[in-house]
Design an enzyme around this catalytic site. Structure first.
Site, PDB file in Angstrom:
ATOM      1  CG  ASP A  93      -3.269  -5.460   8.079  1.00 24.89           C
ATOM      2  OD1 ASP A  93      -3.247  -5.449   9.053  1.00 24.89           O
ATOM      3  OD2 ASP A  93      -1.950  -4.129   7.863  1.00 24.89           O
ATOM      4  CG  ASP A 128      -0.915  -8.525  14.538  1.00 23.80           C
ATOM      5  OD1 ASP A 128      -1.630  -7.919  14.114  1.00 23.80           O
ATOM      6  OD2 ASP A 128       0.213  -8.752  14.674  1.00 23.80           O
ATOM      7  CB  CYS A 280      11.425   6.429 -14.589  1.00 23.90           C
ATOM      8  SG  CYS A 280      10.131   5.224 -14.909  1.00 23.90           S
ATOM      9  CB  CYS A 282       6.217   5.256 -15.388  1.00 22.52           C
ATOM     10  SG  CYS A 282       6.275   6.106 -15.016  1.00 22.52           S
ATOM     11  CB  CYS A 285       9.163   9.035 -16.195  1.00 18.69           C
ATOM     12  SG  CYS A 285       8.932   9.220 -14.492  1.00 18.69           S
TER      13      CYS A 285
HETATM   14 ZN   LIG Z   1       8.373   6.363 -14.241  1.00 16.28          ZN
END
Ligand SMILES: [Zn+2]
Length: 528
Positions: A93, A128, A280, A282, A285
């Site tokens: 960016d 920009d 969750c 993952c 978690c």
């Molecule tokens: Zn998670």
């Protein structure tokens, strides 16, 4: 594909305006829709190498201005990939967002462009001028003009042919300015177009405005080019943004939210301190419960939360991609709209663009459709049926007696006992089904996709009933029969009395015999 030049973009699957495509860069291919995790060169909770190796995300974005300001020649000497230790695709960016937050930055558009070329980035954004959210019209106008001027300035000095340049489209919430900027930017040879500065709008949950902004840009740029949405890192809006035609996103949200102890879910943001259970599974978690997690050090928590947040982003993007493959993006939007009233408001905004959506959505899909309620009346399949019925349909010549029959539950509809009886008894009968989200369905179309493959919630919602009556009215005006018979279920629905009146009046006007047969529910009250 691989022999093609950097910048080549091929689309493989579409649903609504969302598409699964492949964008070629000099360092590899990006599968769209894609979210570039933003890497902060100064402080980064997840190493870029881990993002590639463990998350299997092959394209990230970092900030050219911060790199130039803090590391300058070191990045040029090593090249950006080595410098941040990422052997995938790197987008940079320009630092324009920093101007929005901190005011003017200490670099010119030319300097930023030269720097991006010299560090051998794969995808680069011109410097920009973001419009921002609170700008008045004249200031917003200036940002558009200045962005276009800088685009020309930058394109003139470029030397490297294998970098994909992004043309940002400014104008903020001023849709006329956005449209003008999109048209002008489209004339310039960018590989990717981008909608700039919607971050504030997203932070304020003005998702309906966001839909309008994206659609305004989408309708004014070449559809063959990818569209990037700057700063869109919250998974709750991925499906909506993709459905409106965004192919690429970038966001630091996974890291910024982590710093503020915010836990991303696909439907919103939760405060980690209020959680007793993790919704969750993952890696993070499933390794800790919230109590154990809260006991960790601040740095550790931030790092792990960033990891969870990034997994959620990836998971949601996968969900969106699968929905595109299955032709179920609309259904996904319906489900997601229920997560927050502002998402519902944004989802409803799509009806404003239903003709454009219809024009660019695929005709055949892998799976049947679900109709949950009146928002579904704007979905392309229903809009398309109504357009085709009005423009292309011709009634069978030999059938002279029109039977208007409420849409039965059986599929195909002719399996309904009464329908079968009518057909057996009257060879001249042409049955058209009403009380359906499709408005009106002539029997010969009733087992054609997608009519036969739509599951509809019953009883039908009022809006669909109203629209169905409008379709019946249009049909009666358009075609001539010797007689019209209306099978009318007897119930409390006021609109059905209206239908009776309309049929009677039109038949009188056209001097056609009209007969009314009342039904109790879907059972006939009298013999036919
Ligand atoms: Zn998670």
């Amino acid at each position: 594909m691989l022999e093609k030049e950097p910048g080549a973009f091929e689309i493989y699957y579409k649903d609504l305006l969302g598409r699964i495509g492949k964008l070629k860069t000099k360092s590899g291919v990006i599968e769209t829709p894609h979210m570039f995790p933003v890497i902060n060169p100064l402080t980064q909770p997840i190493a870029p190498k881990i993002i590639k190796d463990e998350y299997k995300i092959n394209a990230i974005m970092t900030n050219a201005y911060l790199l130039k300001k803090n590391f300058g020649s070191e990045v040029i000497a090593k090249g950006i990939h080595k410098f941040i230790d990422f052997d995938g695709i790197v987008a940079t960016d320009s630092g324009a967002y920093q101007t929005l937050v901190y005011g003017e930055i200490e670099a010119s558009p030319e300097e930023i462009a030269e720097f991006q070329e010299s560090i051998k980035t794969d995808i680069a954004v011109i410097l920009d001028v973001p419009t921002g959210y609170d700008e008045d019209k004249s200031k917003a106008e200036w940002t558009v003009k200045e962005t276009l001027r800088r685009a020309d300035l930058t394109l003139k000095i470029l030397n490297e042919k294998d970098i994909l340049w992004v043309g940002p489209i400014q104008g903020g919430i001023h849709l006329d300015l956005l449209s003008l900027c999109a048209k002008e930017m489209s004339k310039k040879p960018f590989s990717i177009y981008a909608l700039g500065s919607p971050t504030k709008i997203m932070e304020s949950y003005f998702f309906d405005k966001l839909v309008e902004m994206i659609m305004m840009v989408k309708m004014n740029i070449p559809l063959s080019k990818p569209l990037h949405l700057f700063g869109a890192g919250h998974p709750m809006i991925f499906a909506l943004a993709v459905a409106c035609g965004c192919d690429l996103f970038d966001s630091a949200a996974y890291a910024i939210f982590a710093r503020k102890e915010r836990y991303l879910t696909e439907n919103g943001t939760l405060n980690i301190n209020n959680l007793e259970y993790f919704p969750c599974s993952c890696r993070v978690c499933s390794s800790y419960n919230p109590k154990e997690f809260k006991a960790l050090s601040k740095n550790e928590k931030e790092k792990l939360l960033a990891e969870h947040n990034l997994w959620i982003c990836k998971e949601e993007l996968n969900r969106v991609k699968q929905a595109i493959l299955d032709g179920r993006l609309w259904e996904l939007l319906e489900v997601k709209a229920k997560a927050h009233p502002m998402l519902m408001k944004a989802f409803r905004k799509l009806s404003k663009y239903k003709l454009f959506l219809e024009k660019h959505s695929p005709i055949i899909k892998r799976k049947g459709l679900f109709y949950f309620g009146d928002e579904g009346l704007s979905r392309p399949e229903i809009v398309r049926h109504k357009i085709r019925l009005e423009k292309n349909y011709v009634k069978p010549k030999n059938l002279t007696s029109l039977i208007l029959f409420p849409t039965p539950n059986e599929k195909p509809f002719y399996l309904n006992q009464n329908v079968a009886k009518i057909l057996a008894k009257n060879p001249q009968a042409h049955i058209c089904f009403y009380l359906t989200p499709f408005g009106l369905i002539p029997i010969e179309l009733s087992d054609v996709y997608p009519i036969s493959q739509m599951e509809v919630v019953s009883p039908l919602d009022k809006e669909a009933i109203k629209e169905s009556i409008i379709e019946v009215k249009k049909y009666l005006f358009r075609f001539r029969y010797n007689s019209v018979t209306l099978f009318l279920p007897e119930n409390e629905i006021e609109e059905l009395n209206e239908l009776k009146k309309i049929c009677r009046e039109i038949c009188k006007k056209k001097q056609v015999k009209f007969k009314l047969i009342k039904m109790k529910g879907f059972k006939l009250k009298e013999k036919i």
